[in-house]
Design a protein around this motif. Structure first.
Motif, PDB file in Angstrom:
ATOM      1  N   ALA A   1       0.815  -1.215   0.000  1.00 49.12           N
ATOM      2  CA  ALA A   1       0.000   0.000   0.000  1.00 49.12           C
ATOM      3  C   ALA A   1       0.849   1.266   0.000  1.00 49.12           C
ATOM      4  O   ALA A   1       0.520   2.254  -0.685  1.00 49.12           O
ATOM      5  CB  ALA A   1      -0.942   0.001   1.208  1.00 49.12           C
ATOM      6  N   ALA A   2       1.947   1.259   0.753  1.00 46.57           N
ATOM      7  CA  ALA A   2       2.809   2.441   0.802  1.00 46.57           C
ATOM      8  C   ALA A   2       3.466   2.704  -0.552  1.00 46.57           C
ATOM      9  O   ALA A   2       3.556   3.852  -1.012  1.00 46.57           O
ATOM     10  CB  ALA A   2       3.873   2.272   1.880  1.00 46.57           C
ATOM     11  N   LEU A   3       3.911   1.629  -1.213  1.00 46.93           N
ATOM     12  CA  LEU A   3       4.518   1.778  -2.526  1.00 46.93           C
ATOM     13  C   LEU A   3       3.488   2.266  -3.535  1.00 46.93           C
ATOM     14  O   LEU A   3       3.774   3.125  -4.381  1.00 46.93           O
ATOM     15  CB  LEU A   3       5.121   0.448  -2.979  1.00 46.93           C
ATOM     16  CG  LEU A   3       5.740   0.424  -4.381  1.00 46.93           C
ATOM     17  CD1 LEU A   3       6.865   1.448  -4.501  1.00 46.93           C
ATOM     18  CD2 LEU A   3       6.245  -0.972  -4.715  1.00 46.93           C
ATOM     19  N   LEU A   4       2.276   1.731  -3.451  1.00 46.18           N
ATOM     20  CA  LEU A   4       1.211   2.162  -4.353  1.00 46.18           C
ATOM     21  C   LEU A   4       0.927   3.648  -4.180  1.00 46.18           C
ATOM     22  O   LEU A   4       0.750   4.379  -5.163  1.00 46.18           O
ATOM     23  CB  LEU A   4      -0.046   1.337  -4.099  1.00 46.18           C
ATOM     24  CG  LEU A   4      -1.232   1.595  -5.019  1.00 46.18           C
ATOM     25  CD1 LEU A   4      -0.860   1.305  -6.467  1.00 46.18           C
ATOM     26  CD2 LEU A   4      -2.424   0.743  -4.585  1.00 46.18           C
ATOM     27  N   ALA A   5       0.916   4.097  -2.941  1.00 46.22           N
ATOM     28  CA  ALA A   5       0.689   5.526  -2.683  1.00 46.22           C
ATOM     29  C   ALA A   5       1.807   6.371  -3.291  1.00 46.22           C
ATOM     30  O   ALA A   5       1.549   7.437  -3.867  1.00 46.22           O
ATOM     31  CB  ALA A   5       0.588   5.768  -1.186  1.00 46.22           C
TER      32      ALA A   5
ATOM     33  N   ARG B   1      -3.126   2.090 -12.337  1.00 51.73           N
ATOM     34  CA  ARG B   1      -4.300   1.227 -12.291  1.00 51.73           C
ATOM     35  C   ARG B   1      -3.974  -0.054 -11.551  1.00 51.73           C
ATOM     36  O   ARG B   1      -2.936  -0.654 -11.789  1.00 51.73           O
ATOM     37  CB  ARG B   1      -4.799   0.915 -13.700  1.00 51.73           C
ATOM     38  CG  ARG B   1      -5.068   2.163 -14.535  1.00 51.73           C
ATOM     39  CD  ARG B   1      -5.677   1.844 -15.877  1.00 51.73           C
ATOM     40  NE  ARG B   1      -5.901   3.076 -16.637  1.00 51.73           N
ATOM     41  CZ  ARG B   1      -6.756   3.193 -17.635  1.00 51.73           C
ATOM     42  NH1 ARG B   1      -7.487   2.139 -18.003  1.00 51.73           N
ATOM     43  NH2 ARG B   1      -6.886   4.346 -18.278  1.00 51.73           N
ATOM     44  N   VAL B   2      -4.878  -0.476 -10.670  1.00 53.82           N
ATOM     45  CA  VAL B   2      -4.671  -1.685  -9.885  1.00 53.82           C
ATOM     46  C   VAL B   2      -5.655  -2.763 -10.399  1.00 53.82           C
ATOM     47  O   VAL B   2      -6.853  -2.555 -10.400  1.00 53.82           O
ATOM     48  CB  VAL B   2      -4.913  -1.446  -8.388  1.00 53.82           C
ATOM     49  CG1 VAL B   2      -4.721  -2.756  -7.614  1.00 53.82           C
ATOM     50  CG2 VAL B   2      -3.963  -0.387  -7.869  1.00 53.82           C
ATOM     51  N   ALA B   3      -5.109  -3.870 -10.840  1.00 47.11           N
ATOM     52  CA  ALA B   3      -5.915  -4.965 -11.389  1.00 47.11           C
ATOM     53  C   ALA B   3      -6.210  -5.979 -10.293  1.00 47.11           C
ATOM     54  O   ALA B   3      -5.299  -6.459  -9.621  1.00 47.11           O
ATOM     55  CB  ALA B   3      -5.155  -5.628 -12.536  1.00 47.11           C
ATOM     56  N   GLU B   4      -7.479  -6.308 -10.135  1.00 48.27           N
ATOM     57  CA  GLU B   4      -7.883  -7.300  -9.148  1.00 48.27           C
ATOM     58  C   GLU B   4      -7.878  -8.678  -9.793  1.00 48.27           C
ATOM     59  O   GLU B   4      -8.487  -8.877 -10.851  1.00 48.27           O
ATOM     60  CB  GLU B   4      -9.289  -6.987  -8.623  1.00 48.27           C
ATOM     61  CG  GLU B   4      -9.381  -5.672  -7.843  1.00 48.27           C
ATOM     62  CD  GLU B   4      -8.689  -5.738  -6.495  1.00 48.27           C
ATOM     63  OE1 GLU B   4      -8.426  -6.877  -6.016  1.00 48.27           O
ATOM     64  OE2 GLU B   4      -8.444  -4.684  -5.907  1.00 48.27           O
TER      65      GLU B   4
END
Length: 268
Positions: A247-251, A262-265
């Motif tokens: 989550a920190a890297l995504l932020a 974009r985050v793929a589920e």
């Protein structure tokens, strides 16, 4: 959803176990068959079969009673190894990346397994012009009447099952396309990397040829570095990752100016 006990589920379980074995060997350098059998919860004979399969792929080296890791640059570049890891994540990323492609576009795909996963989804988004240096991507589109297919030739690399070198770079530099899609072996919030210079040169040429660029990355590649810097993350218009990214890297990625993250589920 794949039901437990089906052939597809068994094959996926086998690939997951082999991926785990490869990761253990890379982490420790040298391991015994007995240690791997205990760590994975399967029989010694099953581990022997797994090690034989991984050795054929060029991922590791067998010796009497054990196994050792090949240099990182060898197994991370090996197509057979890459094709068998993080399959669900790559499929999810490909689904998300396919939304970037519209009929009538020209799309350049590199020789990554993420781009290969995307290729299979583009057959239904015709007409398209597809340019690639990857032999397996060429196979996907060969015979598709509504696909204008352009092979970016060069010196053939058996490790990558693709074409690289000066001739490939020159072929890429002669093109101008709507969208370039690549992946690479490592990245952090600021920079992307690859361990091979020849691959870096081709990817850089590809990125320079696109009106828009997209980077496809599964979470196992970040945050990591490799020998050669490819380009800053801000050079990409789109970055598509899977839901396993920290989550920190995504932020941090989303703080990059001008980058659509974009985050793929993964499918359940």
């Amino acid at each position: 959803m794949t039901k437990p006990g089906t052939p597809a589920a068994s094959a996926r379980s086998q690939e997951n176990r082999r991926q785990l074995i490869a990761e253990h060997v890379v982490e420790h350098g040298t391991l015994t068959v007995a240690w791997l059998a205990e760590a994975t919860g399967v029989s010694v004979m099953t581990v022997h079969r797994d090690l034989d399969a991984l050795a054929r792929r060029g991922v590791l080296r067998r010796f009497r009673g054990g196994v050792s890791a090949l240099p990182t640059s060898v197994f991370e570049s090996n197509l057979e190894y890459r094709a068998g890891v993080r399959v669900a994540e790559k499929e999810a990323i490909a689904q998300a990346a396919a939304e970037l492609v519209e009929p009538g576009m020209s799309v350049m795909l590199d020789d990554s397994t993420s781009a290969l996963a995307l290729a299979g989804l583009l057959v239904g988004r015709t007409p398209l012009t597809v340019l690639t240096n990857a032999r397996r991507v060429l196979d996907v589109f060969a015979g598709c009447e509504e696909i204008r297919l352009i092979a970016l030739g060069g010196e053939y690399s058996p490790t990558h099952d693709s074409f690289l070198g000066v001739a490939c770079v020159e072929a890429v530099e002669a093109m101008s396309v709507d969208l370039v899609v690549v992946s690479t072996s490592a990245m952090n919030a600021a920079m992307t990397f690859h361990q091979e210079q020849d691959v870096v040169l081709v990817k850089r040429a590809m990125l320079a040829s696109g009106a828009r660029t997209a980077l496809l990355m599964d979470h196992s590649k970040m945050p990591r570095t490799a020998l050669h810097r490819l380009c800053p993350v801000t050079d990409f218009d789109h970055v598509v990752v899977d839901a396993g990214v920290d989550a920190a890297l995504l932020a941090e990625l989303r703080e990059q100016s001008g980058v659509d993250v974009r985050v793929a589920e993964a499918p359940r």
